[in-house]
Scaffold this active site. Structure first.
Site, PDB file in Angstrom:
ATOM      1  N   SER A 181      -6.885  -2.867  -0.170  1.00  0.00           N
ATOM      2  CA  SER A 181      -5.511  -3.055  -0.555  1.00  0.00           C
ATOM      3  C   SER A 181      -5.031  -2.143  -1.692  1.00  0.00           C
ATOM      4  CB  SER A 181      -5.296  -4.514  -0.978  1.00  0.00           C
ATOM      5  OG  SER A 181      -6.047  -4.812  -2.137  1.00  0.00           O
ATOM      6  N   SER A 185     -11.465  -3.661  -1.575  1.00  0.00           N
ATOM      7  CA  SER A 185     -10.136  -3.089  -1.832  1.00  0.00           C
ATOM      8  C   SER A 185     -10.079  -1.956  -2.856  1.00  0.00           C
ATOM      9  CB  SER A 185      -9.172  -4.193  -2.264  1.00  0.00           C
ATOM     10  OG  SER A 185      -8.726  -4.920  -1.147  1.00  0.00           O
ATOM     11  N   LYS A 230      -2.420  -1.014 -10.542  1.00  0.00           N
ATOM     12  CA  LYS A 230      -2.083  -1.703  -9.295  1.00  0.00           C
ATOM     13  C   LYS A 230      -1.121  -2.847  -9.610  1.00  0.00           C
ATOM     14  CE  LYS A 230      -4.445  -3.924  -5.366  1.00  0.00           C
ATOM     15  NZ  LYS A 230      -5.768  -4.341  -4.832  1.00  0.00           N
TER      16      LYS A 230
END
Lengths: 515, 96
Positions: free
Chosen positions: A152, A176, A77
């Site tokens: 997210s 997330s 990420k």
């Protein structure tokens, strides 16, 4: 090959039935074919990934010692620092930021001989539940490209569902990792706060943020967590306790497993198809010998309100560092100074003493314009909320009260875990929603986190695993449904065992969308 | 008590943001609804509850006071939007 689990691929890599170059190339080909539509990745460097794979293959061929991930590609990420490679956090503010060091998890992945295949898209600074808040582009859900992948860690989950990587690293501040895992039909674990070092993770809410593994199966997540977890002197909040060998204990059966169903999790707002799939999953556990009882987390209904005070408060402080001076975006200084001079002149002409007194200094205006131009709407909203909740006259009413309710939420969990081993329920109240459906209504978006935020507030561990697909009658195409299992702090070994037990009895985790 | 546009403008200065007219209107409306929602925490009695600031309540984590390599200056300055050979550059702060 791409449909196989990471554990299975690693077996072939280790006996040289498969090379890391072949495997990495296969994933790069998949990215080339499908990422134009899925848009899971922000940056991919094929040449660097292949060079790294070749170097690992050469070392293996020479009989040198191999790390635990021996040539498996891993996606990261884009909120986690990679030395010499852009780390943007999905923000215009950090569009050109190149970290001068590796995050501890990146260092560990490199030492474990992982191939870093690319950096994945996300909501700006990890603020959001749909990946629509990325400053660059929206990631789509591989199961239905008109829908969100969750967030997210939307890119992190979507790249797994689209078979563009076998392993992926996400972060979870209020859900997330778990919510996008549920939306994309993959496995995502939020470890206990302190289990994984946060050094080099760009901070959102420091008392809630945690890095965790995302993968096709609990077994693969266990493999990855073994590499990520462990004490780190560079993160004073990382727990100084040994890391269990998660992969070793994974297949041990449970005797007399006790599961708790939270009655507050089955209230209004829960989609009927999600509820049916979760209740079906409960039956699977019962058929495997578990007993199930209803429990209550009486303060869980205050979870969202508590979270949306504490997380923005911490964010408003953490994001103060983006000042246009040390790194990141900076407004056009000449233009800013000219504007300020014109404002001064006009106030002087009007003899507006108050206006002149309140006029920003050049440095303050530099900060304000830089931040106004560099941050997107959701990040601004959270900075504003947090600044308000911490401002003079409101800090006791909002921030201090939220910290007290946080204690009540944790006490509810402590009491529940006296009665049961794990708490199970839905990860998200609904299947993945349409792109744009909730983006105009921040409060509706926040309520998506209803079942996940309390684990972060309490600091406990939680996992989401696939437990069904919608029929497609109301959603058009079948969409994944996630089962959330929550465990006591530092009980990841047993949590992963419970998830693996479910995956041995079901095949939801093997389902992949037609791209 | 509802949040006014003037409150929001004041908070935008404290948070070092600059919001345009339309942004201020939207922010006032949205923050008003969110703050209205979080007000529900006020209904809980928490007089005897200790605040919980952190998930792992650790205290006094010590590190050895040992010298080590720090980030070289050129690496620390590499991402700066405006710099000279040694320093970050900012607009003049004195003499305004």
């Amino acid at each position: 090959m791409l449909a196989r689990s990471a554990t299975d691929l690693l077996r072939d890599l280790s006996v040289r039935k498969l090379s890391s170059v072949e495997l990495t190339q296969a994933y790069l080909d998949q990215i080339k074919l499908y990422d134009g539509q899925v848009k899971a990745f922000l940056h991919v460097d094929p040449a660097a990934a292949l060079a790294r794979a070749k170097e690992i293959d050469d070392r293996r061929a020479a009989g040198k010692p191999m790390g635990k991930l021996g040539g498996l590609p891993v996606a990261i990420k884009d909120v986690i620092c990679t030395k010499g490679q852009k780390t943007t956090c999905g923000s215009k503010m950090l569009e050109n930021f190149v970290p001068p060091y590796d995050a501890t998890v990146v260092k560990r992945l490199k030492e474990a001989d992982a191939v870093l295949i690319g950096k994945t898209n996300m909501d700006e600074f990890a603020m959001g539940g749909s990946t629509e808040n990325s400053a660059f582009f929206k990631t789509t859900n591989p199961w239905d490209k008109s829908r969100v992948p969750g967030g997210s860690s939307g890119g992190a989950a979507a790249c797994l569902a689209a078979s563009m990587a076998p392993l992926s690293i996400g972060t979870d501040t209020g859900g997330s990792i778990r919510q996008p895992a549920a939306f994309c039909g993959v496995t995502g674990l939020k470890p206990t706060y302190g289990r994984v070092s946060r050094y080099g993770l760009v901070a959102f809410a420091s008392s809630l943020d945690q890095i965790g593994p995302m993968a096709a199966t609990a077994e693969d997540a266990a493999l990855l967590l073994e590499v990520l977890a462990g004490h780190d002197p560079l993160d004073s909040t990382s727990a100084n306790i040994p890391t269990p060998e998660y992969t070793k204990s994974l297949s041990q059966p449970f005797q007399g497993l006790k599961l708790g169903l939270v009655k507050e999790h089955f209230g209004p707002g829960l989609d009927p198809e999600v509820e049916a799939a979760v209740r079906e999953a409960v039956k699977v556990y019962q058929s495997l010998g578990a007993t199930v009882k209803d429990i209550s987390l009486p303060h869980s209904k205050y979870g969202i309100a508590t979270y949306y005070i504490i997380a923005p408060s911490e964010a408003s402080s953490n994001l103060a560092r983006y000042d246009g001076v040390h790194y990141g975006y900076r407004t056009d200084e000449k233009q800013m100074l000219a504007e300020l001079a014109a404002e001064r002149k006009s106030l002087e002409a009007k003899q507006d003493e108050k206006g002149l007194k309140n006029l920003d200094t050049a440095l303050i205006r530099l900060y304000r314009k830089t931040r106004a131009e560099g941050f997107g709407p959701e990040v601004k909203r959270r900075i504003m909320l947090g600044t308000y909740a911490l401002s003079a006259g409101y800090a006791d009413k909002y921030y201090l009260q939220a910290l007290k309710v946080r204690r009540l939420i944790r006490s509810d969990y402590d009491a529940a875990f006296q009665e049961v081993d794990f708490i199970i329920g839905p990860t998200a109240p609904n299947p993945p929603f349409k792109i744009g459906e909730k983006s105009g209504d921040p409060l509706a978006m926040y309520l998506e986190d209803l079942y996940t935020v309390t684990a972060n507030l309490a600091g406990i561990a939680g996992i989401s695993i696939p437990c069904g697909l919608t029929s497609g009658k109301t959603t058009g195409s079948p969409l994944p449904i996630g089962l959330q299992i929550q465990a006591r702090p530092f009980d990841e070994d047993r949590l992963l065992r419970a998830a693996a037990m479910f995956q041995r009895g079901t095949d939801w985790h093997t389902k992949r969308p037609n791209l | 008590m509802s949040l006014t546009r003037a409150d929001v403008e004041k908070v935008s200065l404290l948070g070092r943001l600059r919001l345009g007219d339309a942004e201020l209107d939207t922010m006032t409306e949205q923050m008003g609804r969110i703050v209205g929602y979080i007000e529900q925490l006020g209904e809980l009695s928490t007089d005897n509850v200790q605040p919980m600031a952190h998930a792992q309540e650790m205290h006094n984590v010590f590190a050895d006071d040992a010298l080590g390599a720090s980030l070289p200056r050129d690496a620390a300055l590499a991402n700066a939007p405006k710099k000279d050979a040694e320093c970050y550059r900012v607009p003049a702060v004195l003499g305004e």
